[in-house]
Design an enzyme around this catalytic site. Structure first.
Site, PDB file in Angstrom:
ATOM      1  N   LEU A 191      -2.704  -1.077  -2.436  1.00 12.82           N
ATOM      2  CA  LEU A 191      -3.285  -2.239  -2.524  1.00 12.82           C
ATOM      3  C   LEU A 191      -4.495  -2.095  -1.638  1.00 12.82           C
ATOM      4  O   LEU A 191      -4.552  -1.311  -0.560  1.00 12.82           O
ATOM      5  CB  LEU A 191      -2.893  -3.282  -2.077  1.00 12.82           C
ATOM      6  N   SER A 222      13.833   0.554   5.499  1.00 19.81           N
ATOM      7  CA  SER A 222      12.931  -0.089   6.103  1.00 19.81           C
ATOM      8  C   SER A 222      12.139  -1.542   5.330  1.00 19.81           C
ATOM      9  O   SER A 222      11.753  -1.628   3.841  1.00 19.81           O
ATOM     10  CB  SER A 222      11.690   0.169   6.976  1.00 19.81           C
ATOM     11  N   ARG A 235       2.163   1.925  -5.735  1.00 21.12           N
ATOM     12  CA  ARG A 235       0.187   1.320  -6.236  1.00 21.12           C
ATOM     13  C   ARG A 235      -0.531   1.740  -4.855  1.00 21.12           C
ATOM     14  O   ARG A 235       0.726  -0.001  -4.566  1.00 21.12           O
ATOM     15  CB  ARG A 235      -0.390   0.850  -7.020  1.00 21.12           C
ATOM     16  N   ARG A 257      -9.158   1.185  -7.927  1.00 21.81           N
ATOM     17  CA  ARG A 257      -8.361   0.171  -7.436  1.00 21.81           C
ATOM     18  C   ARG A 257      -9.230  -0.917  -6.726  1.00 21.81           C
ATOM     19  O   ARG A 257      -7.581  -2.217  -7.491  1.00 21.81           O
ATOM     20  CB  ARG A 257      -7.991   1.247  -6.191  1.00 21.81           C
ATOM     21  N   ASP A 284       0.307  -3.597   5.549  1.00 24.27           N
ATOM     22  CA  ASP A 284      -1.594  -3.604   6.161  1.00 24.27           C
ATOM     23  C   ASP A 284      -2.134  -2.516   5.425  1.00 24.27           C
ATOM     24  O   ASP A 284      -1.557  -2.250   4.099  1.00 24.27           O
ATOM     25  CB  ASP A 284      -1.122  -3.496   8.221  1.00 24.27           C
ATOM     26  N   GLY A 323      -2.907   0.749   6.250  1.00 24.59           N
ATOM     27  CA  GLY A 323      -2.293   2.357   5.901  1.00 24.59           C
ATOM     28  C   GLY A 323      -1.537   2.161   5.215  1.00 24.59           C
ATOM     29  O   GLY A 323      -1.071   1.553   4.624  1.00 24.59           O
ATOM     30  N   ASN A 330       6.865  -5.108   2.266  1.00 28.80           N
ATOM     31  CA  ASN A 330       7.109  -4.211   1.224  1.00 28.80           C
ATOM     32  C   ASN A 330       9.063  -3.170   1.850  1.00 28.80           C
ATOM     33  O   ASN A 330       9.153  -3.536   2.933  1.00 28.80           O
ATOM     34  CB  ASN A 330       6.282  -3.186   1.638  1.00 28.80           C
ATOM     35  N   THR A 331       9.728  -3.092   0.760  1.00 32.77           N
ATOM     36  CA  THR A 331      10.338  -2.366   1.304  1.00 32.77           C
ATOM     37  C   THR A 331      10.212  -0.326   0.552  1.00 32.77           C
ATOM     38  O   THR A 331       8.881  -0.174   0.377  1.00 32.77           O
ATOM     39  CB  THR A 331      11.531  -2.301   0.503  1.00 32.77           C
ATOM     40  N   HIS A 332      11.024  -0.007   2.225  1.00 33.03           N
ATOM     41  CA  HIS A 332       9.958   1.427   1.851  1.00 33.03           C
ATOM     42  C   HIS A 332      11.991   2.203   2.130  1.00 33.03           C
ATOM     43  O   HIS A 332      12.828   1.941   3.023  1.00 33.03           O
ATOM     44  CB  HIS A 332       9.962   2.186   3.260  1.00 33.03           C
ATOM     45  N   ASP A 362       2.320   2.508   4.388  1.00 29.11           N
ATOM     46  CA  ASP A 362       3.767   2.224   5.229  1.00 29.11           C
ATOM     47  C   ASP A 362       3.771   2.068   6.366  1.00 29.11           C
ATOM     48  O   ASP A 362       4.519   2.213   7.133  1.00 29.11           O
ATOM     49  CB  ASP A 362       4.605   3.337   4.324  1.00 29.11           C
TER      50      ASP A 362
HETATM   51  C1  GRF Z   1      12.745   1.251  -3.406  1.00 28.08           C
HETATM   52  O1  GRF Z   1      14.006   2.786  -3.021  1.00 28.08           O
HETATM   53  C2  GRF Z   1      11.661   1.223  -3.169  1.00 28.08           C
HETATM   54  O2  GRF Z   1      10.999   0.982  -1.933  1.00 28.08           O
HETATM   55  C3  GRF Z   1      10.784   2.924  -3.430  1.00 28.08           C
HETATM   56  O3  GRF Z   1      10.938   3.125  -4.762  1.00 28.08           O
HETATM   57  C4  GRF Z   1      12.160   1.264  -4.882  1.00 28.08           C
HETATM   58  C5  GRF Z   1      12.341   0.707  -6.195  1.00 28.08           C
HETATM   59  O4  GRF Z   1      13.440   0.553  -6.770  1.00 28.08           O
HETATM   60  N1  GRF Z   1       9.509   2.294  -3.247  1.00 28.08           N
HETATM   61  P1  GRF Z   1      13.955   0.010  -7.694  1.00 28.08           P
HETATM   62  O5  GRF Z   1      12.102  -0.606  -8.796  1.00 28.08           O
HETATM   63  O6  GRF Z   1      13.777  -1.343  -7.112  1.00 28.08           O
HETATM   64  O7  GRF Z   1      15.281   0.146  -8.711  1.00 28.08           O
END
Ligand code: GRF
Length: 204
Positions: free
Chosen positions: A92, A135, A90, A64, A140, A142, A106-108, A144
């Site tokens: 980082l 979210s 992945r 990694r 960071d 950790g 990041n989006t979650h 998420d």
């Molecule tokens: C999103 O829901 C993201 O938060 C999650 O994977 C999805 C990615 O979707 N980790 P896309 O590749 O933007 O369609």
């Protein structure tokens, strides 16, 4: 104008939304490069918008850390103001996160700190909760666990499976992400202030 690098692993639907939005001259940010850790379908969106791509295939690296070092070098060439992880599957390595913090978000697909990790949608369903969410956080070291920049609840409906629930969460994720990028670009949202507000100081 805020310059943005987006890193993906998958379909890139959130990337697509960001590209559609930032193509508007009035939007104060531009995607300047799209990167990924594999031959993701989402690279097609970058091609559609004539945005350069950088592929750093994680399978070709022994660790990694080595993969992250190469990704970091390539990002440094583009010098984006902001790095957006948009479905990058992945973790980082710490030196890369530290180099970009707090300008890496990041989006979650869950209402953090509920259901962190790679299976946020599946885990919410398995827990039988009535609502989950989406979210946007500062990355960071950790999983998420970084400071939350925006989040919103999404109901779990009877009969939902992972696919249907994720499909209902993604538009919310997109809306939150675009709004966060806009607020960073206008200066309304100060990432360093958000991060530092959460870091205990020696005098605390
Ligand atoms: C999103 O829901 C993201 O938060 C999650 O994977 C999805 C990615 O979707 N980790 P896309 O590749 O933007 O369609």
């Amino acid at each position: 104008m805020l310059t943005v690098a987006v890193l993906i692993s998958g379909a890139g639907s959130n990337l697509r939304a960001l590209l559609d939005t930032t193509a508007d001259d009035d939007f104060p940010a531009r995607v300047i490069v799209v990167g990924g850790d594999r031959e993701a379908d989402g690279f097609q969106h970058a091609e559609d918008f004539n945005i350069p791509t950088m592929l750093v295939p994680w399978r070709e690296y022994d660790s990694r850390e080595e993969w992250g070092a190469e990704l970091g070098e390539q990002l440094a060439v583009w010098r984006p103001d902001l790095v957006v992880l948009s479905g990058l599957m992945r973790l980082l390595p710490a030196p890369l996160v530290d180099a970009w913090s707090p300008r890496i978000i990041n989006t979650h697909p869950a209402y953090l700190p509920e259901f962190p990790g790679a299976h946020g949608v599946r885990d919410a369903l398995a827990a039988g909760v009535a609502q989950t969410g989406a979210s946007v956080i500062i990355v960071d070291n950790g999983v998420d666990s970084g400071p939350i920049l925006a989040q919103e609840r999404v109901p779990v409906l009877p009969g939902d499976d992972e696919h249907s629930l994720h499909d209902r969460i993604k538009p919310v994720e997109r809306r939150l992400l675009i709004d966060v990028v806009r607020r960073i670009a206008t200066g309304e949202l100060d990432l360093a202030a958000v991060r530092d507000a959460r870091t205990p100081r020696p005098t605390d």
